[in-house]
Design a protein around this motif. Sequence first.
Motif, PDB file in Angstrom:
ATOM      1  N   GLU A  91       0.834  -1.206   0.000  1.00 30.93           N
ATOM      2  CA  GLU A  91       0.000   0.000   0.000  1.00 30.93           C
ATOM      3  C   GLU A  91       0.866   1.252   0.000  1.00 30.93           C
ATOM      4  O   GLU A  91       0.594   2.211  -0.728  1.00 30.93           O
ATOM      5  N   GLN A  92       1.939   1.253   0.801  1.00 25.18           N
ATOM      6  CA  GLN A  92       2.826   2.415   0.859  1.00 25.18           C
ATOM      7  C   GLN A  92       3.541   2.628  -0.469  1.00 25.18           C
ATOM      8  O   GLN A  92       3.643   3.750  -0.951  1.00 25.18           O
ATOM      9  N   ARG A  93       4.052   1.550  -1.055  1.00 23.75           N
ATOM     10  CA  ARG A  93       4.755   1.674  -2.341  1.00 23.75           C
ATOM     11  C   ARG A  93       3.792   2.156  -3.430  1.00 23.75           C
ATOM     12  O   ARG A  93       4.171   2.931  -4.302  1.00 23.75           O
ATOM     13  N   PHE A  94       2.540   1.712  -3.365  1.00 24.42           N
ATOM     14  CA  PHE A  94       1.576   2.151  -4.366  1.00 24.42           C
ATOM     15  C   PHE A  94       1.246   3.630  -4.166  1.00 24.42           C
ATOM     16  O   PHE A  94       1.090   4.377  -5.137  1.00 24.42           O
ATOM     17  N   ALA A  95       1.185   4.079  -2.916  1.00 20.53           N
ATOM     18  CA  ALA A  95       0.981   5.504  -2.641  1.00 20.53           C
ATOM     19  C   ALA A  95       2.169   6.312  -3.173  1.00 20.53           C
ATOM     20  O   ALA A  95       1.983   7.389  -3.770  1.00 20.53           O
ATOM     21  N   ASP A  96       3.395   5.781  -3.003  1.00 21.52           N
ATOM     22  CA  ASP A  96       4.582   6.430  -3.564  1.00 21.52           C
ATOM     23  C   ASP A  96       4.464   6.525  -5.088  1.00 21.52           C
ATOM     24  O   ASP A  96       4.811   7.552  -5.683  1.00 21.52           O
ATOM     25  N   LEU A  97       3.993   5.443  -5.699  1.00 21.65           N
ATOM     26  CA  LEU A  97       3.818   5.412  -7.158  1.00 21.65           C
ATOM     27  C   LEU A  97       2.823   6.479  -7.607  1.00 21.65           C
ATOM     28  O   LEU A  97       3.093   7.241  -8.534  1.00 21.65           O
ATOM     29  N   ARG A  98       1.685   6.549  -6.950  1.00 18.04           N
ATOM     30  CA  ARG A  98       0.674   7.559  -7.310  1.00 18.04           C
ATOM     31  C   ARG A  98       1.232   8.980  -7.184  1.00 18.04           C
ATOM     32  O   ARG A  98       1.011   9.824  -8.043  1.00 18.04           O
ATOM     33  N   GLN A  99       1.949   9.229  -6.072  1.00 18.73           N
ATOM     34  CA  GLN A  99       2.519  10.551  -5.855  1.00 18.73           C
ATOM     35  C   GLN A  99       3.543  10.876  -6.953  1.00 18.73           C
ATOM     36  O   GLN A  99       3.566  11.985  -7.481  1.00 18.73           O
ATOM     37  N   SER A 100       4.380   9.915  -7.309  1.00 22.28           N
ATOM     38  CA  SER A 100       5.372  10.125  -8.359  1.00 22.28           C
ATOM     39  C   SER A 100       4.708  10.362  -9.709  1.00 22.28           C
ATOM     40  O   SER A 100       5.136  11.223 -10.480  1.00 22.28           O
ATOM     41  N   LEU A 101       3.663   9.610  -9.982  1.00 25.56           N
ATOM     42  CA  LEU A 101       2.965   9.750 -11.255  1.00 25.56           C
ATOM     43  C   LEU A 101       2.306  11.125 -11.378  1.00 25.56           C
ATOM     44  O   LEU A 101       2.141  11.647 -12.473  1.00 25.56           O
ATOM     45  N   ALA A 102       1.964  11.738 -10.244  1.00 31.17           N
ATOM     46  CA  ALA A 102       1.351  13.070 -10.256  1.00 31.17           C
ATOM     47  C   ALA A 102       2.354  14.159 -10.621  1.00 31.17           C
ATOM     48  O   ALA A 102       1.960  15.226 -11.096  1.00 31.17           O
ATOM     49  N   THR A 103       3.667  13.906 -10.426  1.00 34.46           N
ATOM     50  CA  THR A 103       4.660  14.953 -10.672  1.00 34.46           C
ATOM     51  C   THR A 103       5.689  14.618 -11.750  1.00 34.46           C
ATOM     52  O   THR A 103       6.304  15.523 -12.295  1.00 34.46           O
ATOM     53  N   CYS A 104       5.908  13.356 -12.041  1.00 33.85           N
ATOM     54  CA  CYS A 104       6.923  12.959 -13.027  1.00 33.85           C
ATOM     55  C   CYS A 104       6.382  13.196 -14.438  1.00 33.85           C
ATOM     56  O   CYS A 104       5.393  12.578 -14.831  1.00 33.85           O
ATOM     57  N   ARG A 105       7.027  14.092 -15.191  1.00 34.98           N
ATOM     58  CA  ARG A 105       6.604  14.363 -16.571  1.00 34.98           C
ATOM     59  C   ARG A 105       7.717  14.109 -17.580  1.00 34.98           C
ATOM     60  O   ARG A 105       7.473  13.603 -18.649  1.00 34.98           O
ATOM     61  N   THR A 106       8.955  14.502 -17.253  1.00 31.35           N
ATOM     62  CA  THR A 106      10.084  14.297 -18.164  1.00 31.35           C
ATOM     63  C   THR A 106      11.320  14.000 -17.331  1.00 31.35           C
ATOM     64  O   THR A 106      11.506  14.591 -16.270  1.00 31.35           O
ATOM     65  N   TYR A 107      12.129  13.081 -17.820  1.00 33.78           N
ATOM     66  CA  TYR A 107      13.387  12.793 -17.134  1.00 33.78           C
ATOM     67  C   TYR A 107      14.423  12.327 -18.129  1.00 33.78           C
ATOM     68  O   TYR A 107      14.104  11.905 -19.239  1.00 33.78           O
ATOM     69  N   GLU A 108      15.681  12.418 -17.707  1.00 31.96           N
ATOM     70  CA  GLU A 108      16.790  11.905 -18.506  1.00 31.96           C
ATOM     71  C   GLU A 108      17.364  10.697 -17.792  1.00 31.96           C
ATOM     72  O   GLU A 108      17.375  10.637 -16.560  1.00 31.96           O
ATOM     73  N   GLY A 109      17.798   9.739 -18.588  1.00 27.65           N
ATOM     74  CA  GLY A 109      18.369   8.533 -18.015  1.00 27.65           C
ATOM     75  C   GLY A 109      19.377   7.910 -18.953  1.00 27.65           C
ATOM     76  O   GLY A 109      19.683   8.456 -20.019  1.00 27.65           O
ATOM     77  N   GLU A 110      19.885   6.768 -18.545  1.00 28.83           N
ATOM     78  CA  GLU A 110      20.840   6.026 -19.348  1.00 28.83           C
ATOM     79  C   GLU A 110      20.412   4.574 -19.344  1.00 28.83           C
ATOM     80  O   GLU A 110      20.026   4.039 -18.308  1.00 28.83           O
ATOM     81  N   GLY A 111      20.434   3.936 -20.507  1.00 31.02           N
ATOM     82  CA  GLY A 111      20.013   2.547 -20.632  1.00 31.02           C
ATOM     83  C   GLY A 111      20.913   1.782 -21.577  1.00 31.02           C
ATOM     84  O   GLY A 111      22.025   2.221 -21.886  1.00 31.02           O
ATOM     85  N   TRP A 112      20.412   0.664 -22.049  1.00 34.20           N
ATOM     86  CA  TRP A 112      21.204  -0.214 -22.922  1.00 34.20           C
ATOM     87  C   TRP A 112      21.664   0.491 -24.183  1.00 34.20           C
ATOM     88  O   TRP A 112      22.713   0.164 -24.726  1.00 34.20           O
ATOM     89  N   VAL A 113      20.889   1.436 -24.684  1.00 32.34           N
ATOM     90  CA  VAL A 113      21.241   2.109 -25.943  1.00 32.34           C
ATOM     91  C   VAL A 113      21.873   3.479 -25.718  1.00 32.34           C
ATOM     92  O   VAL A 113      22.044   4.246 -26.646  1.00 32.34           O
ATOM     93  N   GLY A 114      22.206   3.801 -24.473  1.00 29.32           N
ATOM     94  CA  GLY A 114      22.832   5.078 -24.173  1.00 29.32           C
ATOM     95  C   GLY A 114      21.887   6.023 -23.451  1.00 29.32           C
ATOM     96  O   GLY A 114      20.898   5.606 -22.853  1.00 29.32           O
ATOM     97  N   LYS A 115      22.193   7.315 -23.544  1.00 29.19           N
ATOM     98  CA  LYS A 115      21.393   8.329 -22.851  1.00 29.19           C
ATOM     99  C   LYS A 115      20.082   8.552 -23.593  1.00 29.19           C
ATOM    100  O   LYS A 115      20.021   8.435 -24.818  1.00 29.19           O
ATOM    101  N   PHE A 116      19.042   8.887 -22.815  1.00 31.82           N
ATOM    102  CA  PHE A 116      17.723   9.130 -23.396  1.00 31.82           C
ATOM    103  C   PHE A 116      16.966  10.143 -22.559  1.00 31.82           C
ATOM    104  O   PHE A 116      17.311  10.401 -21.411  1.00 31.82           O
ATOM    105  N   THR A 117      15.939  10.727 -23.171  1.00 31.06           N
ATOM    106  CA  THR A 117      14.997  11.602 -22.477  1.00 31.06           C
ATOM    107  C   THR A 117      13.618  10.994 -22.653  1.00 31.06           C
ATOM    108  O   THR A 117      13.213  10.673 -23.779  1.00 31.06           O
ATOM    109  N   ALA A 118      12.903  10.801 -21.559  1.00 35.19           N
ATOM    110  CA  ALA A 118      11.575  10.183 -21.598  1.00 35.19           C
ATOM    111  C   ALA A 118      10.536  11.178 -21.106  1.00 35.19           C
ATOM    112  O   ALA A 118      10.804  11.982 -20.210  1.00 35.19           O
TER     113      ALA A 118
END
Length: 192
Positions: A91-118
């Motif tokens: 329940e707590q992790r799902f509340a964390d997920l909901r809160q993150s989904l309310a504010t997360c719109r764009t981020y940069e990361g690194e994966g198998w194919v290199g750097k990306f923006t999502a």
Amino acid sequence: MAPLTSAQLKAVAFKDGDVPQVHDGSIEARDPKPEGGGSTFPPVSVPACQTLRDVMNGRGSHARVFQTFDWKDDIWPGGSTLASYEDGRAEQRFADLRQSLATCRTYEGEGWVGKFTATVAPAPAPSFGDEAVSYTETIPLGAERGGDRNETFVVVRSGNTIVSFSALNVGGTSSFPTDLITKQVERLRAAQ
């Protein structure tokens, strides 16, 4: 109630023959690689977006297993992560997920194919399990690489478990079959 073990999660995960839409031998439920075993990537640029990724991947859970769905009629795979938690933690992790989904719109990361923006776009919440959310992550790849990489996620909490489903597509969109989501959530509920 005690959290499900990795063996119990594997027992309720789909097996060959359960999913006629996939190639035989392609959906074996597997444990995560041990810490330090395999490539690791740095956290993404926005903490709320990292939380979104962590919950979706079952990080911090008591036990988790992964499945890849190699669809017969699609070159792009699907996936699922089944994760069990100590009492109250799902329940707590799902509340964390909901809160993150309310504010997360764009981020940069690194994966198998290199750097990306999502870019993250929440979708209407589906009706599965005790609670559920849905969203799409889009990574521009350019026309020369087939268009945007779109991955649609449905994340469901059922009791002390959280299961996430993903469907990948490049140049279009896909969704994980709702009948399979329903079956998997029912199996998790029955196992608890």
